[in-house]
Design a protein around this motif. Structure first.
Motif, mmCIF file in Angstrom:
data_model
loop_
_atom_site.group_PDB
_atom_site.id
_atom_site.type_symbol
_atom_site.label_atom_id
_atom_site.label_comp_id
_atom_site.label_asym_id
_atom_site.label_seq_id
_atom_site.Cartn_x
_atom_site.Cartn_y
_atom_site.Cartn_z
ATOM 1 N N VAL A 1 0.844 -1.204 0.000
ATOM 2 C CA VAL A 1 0.000 0.000 0.000
ATOM 3 C C VAL A 1 0.879 1.254 0.000
ATOM 4 N N ARG A 2 1.883 1.235 0.881
ATOM 5 C CA ARG A 2 2.798 2.391 0.980
ATOM 6 C C ARG A 2 3.490 2.634 -0.366
ATOM 7 N N ALA A 3 3.932 1.545 -0.986
ATOM 8 C CA ALA A 3 4.640 1.665 -2.267
ATOM 9 C C ALA A 3 3.715 2.215 -3.353
ATOM 10 N N VAL A 4 2.467 1.784 -3.344
ATOM 11 C CA VAL A 4 1.506 2.260 -4.354
ATOM 12 C C VAL A 4 1.263 3.764 -4.175
ATOM 13 N N VAL A 5 1.095 4.186 -2.911
ATOM 14 C CA VAL A 5 0.874 5.614 -2.627
ATOM 15 C C VAL A 5 2.090 6.428 -3.073
ATOM 16 N N ASP A 6 3.277 5.944 -2.766
ATOM 17 C CA ASP A 6 4.530 6.632 -3.161
ATOM 18 C C ASP A 6 4.581 6.818 -4.671
ATOM 19 N N ILE A 7 4.254 5.717 -5.391
ATOM 20 C CA ILE A 7 4.298 5.761 -6.859
ATOM 21 C C ILE A 7 3.320 6.822 -7.375
ATOM 22 N N ALA A 8 2.147 6.841 -6.798
ATOM 23 C CA ALA A 8 1.117 7.793 -7.251
ATOM 24 C C ALA A 8 1.581 9.236 -7.010
ATOM 25 N N VAL A 9 2.122 9.478 -5.814
ATOM 26 C CA VAL A 9 2.557 10.832 -5.447
ATOM 27 C C VAL A 9 3.713 11.281 -6.366
ATOM 28 N N LYS A 10 4.712 10.384 -6.519
ATOM 29 C CA LYS A 10 5.911 10.755 -7.277
ATOM 30 C C LYS A 10 5.603 10.967 -8.762
ATOM 31 N N SER A 11 4.684 10.171 -9.296
ATOM 32 C CA SER A 11 4.442 10.255 -10.735
ATOM 33 C C SER A 11 3.264 11.179 -11.071
ATOM 34 N N GLY A 12 2.649 11.722 -10.060
ATOM 35 C CA GLY A 12 1.544 12.650 -10.297
ATOM 36 C C GLY A 12 0.287 11.975 -10.830
#
Lengths: 258, 316
Positions: free
Chosen positions: B280-291
């Motif tokens: 979950v944390r990794a998915v959120v990070d990906i979303a935030v970083k890639s906009g």
């Protein structure tokens, strides 16, 4: 073996089979034989010699039709085993507090009950048609005893047939042929004279229904001759043999496996 | 005779072969406690029905041992069967009316007349068969016949009930009614062996479950313990404001996670891994970083279906 269990199974068999279709099969056909053949042939045939006396055709036919009840009741019994196998009740019953032997005895008791019930109805119809009956106590007892023995024979025979039949159609087809063959190749409808073809006389002599008819007829007209004892012995021996054969066939009926 | 032992059913290394061929039941062992609803979960042909037929003495085991209600199965007969009820998987009925069918079954079990009359009314009402009471069995629908078949078994008392896929062909409401009735009876002390391949039913009804496949028990535990033991298969579902290979590539870069792309547009990505929180944390990070806008995120708790599929080697 718990006799109460067999009684319960017989009660169940009777309740399940107490439907108009079975009653028509059990009563209608013999009644029609009695009425049509009794009057039609009765008007053509004079006295028939039985046990040293001469009786009219209706008095000859009535005990024949009464003995025929053992065959029709046996056919209903065999149908019960087949139906229970086909519709899952055989396995369901044996998953309850019943043994195979109790189930078998239950069907035999049902055959007896149906045969005696049918026979009493035929006796009443005979009395109406002939204007009364001249039954003795000994004669009546002889009729009941031989109906019981005959029921065991035909019940066991048709049970064995149901046990080895691969399909309902097969069972029904063979049963109809047997009903036709056994009733006409016997002394149910007519006496067998010495002028009849030898082959046919032999078939009649080998047909157990002949002995049921002869012994029931002896009771019906209270004619207790030495020939009656011979018929009784033959009937008891073939019935015992058929009962054993039936048990062997019945043991082949598999349960629990698709 | 009261049963002293803890387990009402105790099965050890039980085997059955159809004429010397492969084993339909191949060395199964399990126990069922008094008042327990024990689920036997398996595909068609897994060995569930054969096991029931052995435990009800209809067929003799090839080898192994079992005690049922304190009776050695190898020496058991009608005295055991008198204490047991069985609803077979196969259809079974008498050629008579619904009401008479129930009554006749009560006669067979020696239930007194007054008691039979009471039970018939109760069962017809409970199983919503009152309008069909005078109908002949062959005029009923498949579901109605099944309801009569289950109802019929309650025309007598028993200590142990075998239910072999009793809800096949029933609608949702009828199914739930039967399950609730079984639960009620179990609360009163009835022990139940319930076979099914309906995983929701097993999850709803059973305290413990054995998963059987090709005659062997693959798992046997409480439902919660089974789910715990297979919790490594928790799934994280995520939807984004756009689809495409770019997102899939980013998600597939998460270490230790298997990504299932949506089969159809609008469906979520499924990320299956041993540590869902990290995923979950990794998915959120990906979303935030890639906009990329994360529209929906869900940790999907392990289901009995996933446990079953994993156990029989058909999933994951």
């Amino acid at each position: 073996m718990d006799l109460l269990n067999s009684y319960r199974l017989a009660m169940r068999n009777i309740l399940v089979n107490a439907d108009p279709g079975t009653m028509v099969f059990l009563l209608m056909m013999p009644t029609l034989y009695l009425v049509f053949m009794g009057y039609m042939f009765g008007s053509l045939i004079g006295g028939i010699a039985v046990g040293g006396s001469s009786i009219d055709y209706m008095s000859f036919l009535s005990p024949g039709i009464i003995s025929f009840q053992t065959l029709t009741a046996g056919a209903v019994a065999g149908g019960m085993l087949w139906s229970d196998r086909r519709y899952g009740m055989f396995e369901q019953i044996l998953s309850g507090p019943y043994t195979r032997a109790e189930y078998l005895l239950g069907i035999v008791l049902t055959t007896m009950a149906l045969a005696i019930f049918g026979a009493i109805i035929m006796l009443i119809i005979s009395a109406v048609l002939t204007g009364g009956l001249a039954l003795t106590v000994a004669g009546f007892a002889l009729i009941i005893a031989n109906l019981i023995i005959g029921s065991v024979f035909w019940g066991a025979f048709l049970l064995a047939l149901a046990a080895i039949s691969k399909s309902n159609q097969m069972y029904n087809s063979i049963q109809v042929i047997i009903l036709f063959f056994a009733s006409f190749a016997s002394t149910v409808f007519y006496p067998v004279s010495t002028t009849a073809p030898l082959a046919l006389r032999l078939v009649v002599d080998f047909n157990p229904l002949t002995y049921v008819a002869n012994t029931v007829r002896a009771g019906y007209i209270s004619s207790f001759t030495p020939a009656l004892l011979d018929d009784e012995i033959i009937l008891v021996v073939v019935t015992a043999a058929m009962f054993l054969l039936s048990i062997l066939s019945y043991r082949r009926v598999r349960i629990g496996l698709k | 005779m009261p049963v002293e032992q803890e387990n009402v059913v105790e099965v050890k290394d039980l085997r059955f072969t159809y004429g010397g061929g492969r084993y339909a039941v191949d060395g199964i062992s399990f126990g069922i406690r008094k008042g327990e609803i024990f689920g036997f979960l398996g595909k068609n042909g897994a060995g569930k029905t054969t096991t029931i037929k052995m435990l009800t003495t209809l067929i003799r085991p090839t080898s192994g041992s079992a005690t049922v209600l304190g009776t050695d199965l190898m020496h058991a007969g009608k005295s055991l069967r008198r204490r047991v009820g069985v609803v077979m998987q196969e259809e079974s009925f008498d050629f008579t009316t619904v009401e008479k069918s129930l009554d006749i079954y009560g006669v067979l079990w020696g239930t007194p007349k007054k008691e039979r009359e009471k039970r018939i009314e109760d069962l017809l009402s409970f199983f919503e068969l009152e309008d069909s009471r005078k109908k002949r069995m062959w005029d009923l629908s498949g579901g109605q016949k099944r309801r009569v078949q289950v109802a019929r078994e309650f025309m007598h008392d028993m200590e142990l009930l075998f239910l072999d896929e009793p809800t096949v062909g029933l609608d949702t409401i009828a199914r739930r009614k039967i399950l609730d009735m079984v639960m009620e009876k179990a609360k009163d002390g009835l022990t139940v062996l319930f076979t099914t391949h309906n995983l929701e039913e097993a999850d709803y009804l059973c305290q413990r479950i054995a998963i059987i496949d090709r005659g062997k028990i693959l798992a046997n535990d409480s439902v919660s313990a089974l789910k715990r033991s297979y919790s490594g298969f928790k799934t994280v579902e995520a939807s984004f404001d756009r689809d495409g290979n770019e997102i899939a590539r980013l998600l597939e870069s998460i270490p230790g996670v298997r990504v299932e792309r949506p089969a159809e547009k609008g469906e979520p990505f499924k990320l299956i891994g041993p540590e869902p929180e990290k995923t979950v944390r990794a998915v959120v990070d990906i979303a935030v970083k890639s906009g990329i806008k994360l529209e929906w995120l869900n940790i999907h708790a392990v289901t009995l279906e996933e446990v079953f599929l994993k156990a029989v080697g058909a999933g994951g």
